[in-house]
Design a protein around this motif. Structure first.
Motif, mmCIF file in Angstrom:
data_model
loop_
_atom_site.group_PDB
_atom_site.id
_atom_site.type_symbol
_atom_site.label_atom_id
_atom_site.label_comp_id
_atom_site.label_asym_id
_atom_site.label_seq_id
_atom_site.Cartn_x
_atom_site.Cartn_y
_atom_site.Cartn_z
ATOM 1 N N GLY A 16 -7.031 -14.858 -6.902
ATOM 2 C CA GLY A 16 -6.775 -14.430 -5.452
ATOM 3 C C GLY A 16 -7.678 -12.956 -5.398
ATOM 4 N N SER A 17 -7.379 -12.420 -4.199
ATOM 5 C CA SER A 17 -8.095 -11.376 -3.891
ATOM 6 C C SER A 17 -7.203 -10.120 -3.587
ATOM 7 C CB SER A 17 -8.943 -11.465 -2.587
ATOM 8 O OG SER A 17 -9.856 -12.618 -2.680
ATOM 9 N N LEU A 18 -7.681 -8.856 -3.794
ATOM 10 C CA LEU A 18 -6.906 -7.510 -3.222
ATOM 11 C C LEU A 18 -8.325 -6.610 -2.949
ATOM 12 C CD1 LEU A 18 -4.620 -6.866 -6.267
ATOM 13 C CD2 LEU A 18 -3.950 -7.443 -4.034
ATOM 14 N N ARG A 19 -7.752 -5.773 -1.989
ATOM 15 C CA ARG A 19 -8.668 -4.823 -1.336
ATOM 16 C C ARG A 19 -7.916 -3.413 -1.650
ATOM 17 N NH1 ARG A 19 -11.423 -3.026 4.302
ATOM 18 N NH2 ARG A 19 -9.281 -2.453 4.774
ATOM 19 N N LEU A 20 -8.581 -2.671 -2.621
ATOM 20 C CA LEU A 20 -8.021 -1.369 -2.727
ATOM 21 C C LEU A 20 -8.832 -0.322 -1.958
ATOM 22 C CD1 LEU A 20 -8.292 -1.115 -6.720
ATOM 23 C CD2 LEU A 20 -6.495 -2.027 -5.145
ATOM 24 N N SER A 21 -7.850 0.767 -1.622
ATOM 25 C CA SER A 21 -8.620 1.972 -0.712
ATOM 26 C C SER A 21 -8.344 3.067 -1.332
ATOM 27 C CB SER A 21 -7.691 1.834 0.540
ATOM 28 O OG SER A 21 -7.747 0.716 1.399
ATOM 29 N N CYS A 22 -9.278 4.048 -1.244
ATOM 30 C CA CYS A 22 -8.844 5.455 -1.824
ATOM 31 C C CYS A 22 -9.293 6.372 -0.386
ATOM 32 C CB CYS A 22 -10.028 5.680 -2.869
ATOM 33 S SG CYS A 22 -10.196 7.323 -3.437
#
Length: 127
Positions: A16-22
């Motif tokens: 699967g995929s995830l997108r992290l933000s900072c």
């Protein structure tokens, strides 16, 4: 006061995929090189990716090259980590870090060279 706040972590199945933000606050974001690091339980902190102030230059750990992509939006004071083809061994707490570079286009690859860190977001990849 400099603050970095990560989001986007969670539980995902392998592949699967995830997108992290900072999101950064208290800084002129375009003056900072940014990095992503991760730490699994019982393990040392590991470099994941780095991006220079403009976003035109990036660098990745071999373990994530071709699967992870970092980018930034200086108008939104935000750096991203797109993670695809996730593996169970990617399970860790992921943190972003910031280092003032002024007008330099250099990348910052060593954790000890970063002055500011976020609290991290947990990424768990199930098999």
């Amino acid at each position: 006061q400099v603050q970095l706040v990560e989001s986007g972590g969670g539980l995902v199945q392998a592949g699967g995929s995830l997108r992290l933000s900072c999101v950064a606050s208290g800084v002129t974001f375009s003056n900072y090189a940014m990095g992503w690091f991760r730490q699994a339980p019982g393990e040392e902190r590991e470099f994941v990716a780095a991006i220079n102030w403009s976003g035109r230059s990036t660098y990745y750990a071999d373990s994530v090259k071709g699967r992870f992509t970092t980018s930034r939006d200086n108008a939104k004071d935000t750096v991203y980590l797109q993670m695809n083809s996730l593996k169970p061994e990617d399970t860790a707490v992921y943190c972003c870090a910031a280092e003032w570079v002024g007008g330099s286009s250099r990348l910052v690859l060593k954790g000890n060279d970063y002055d500011y860190w976020g609290q991290g977001t947990q990424v768990t990849v199930s098999s």
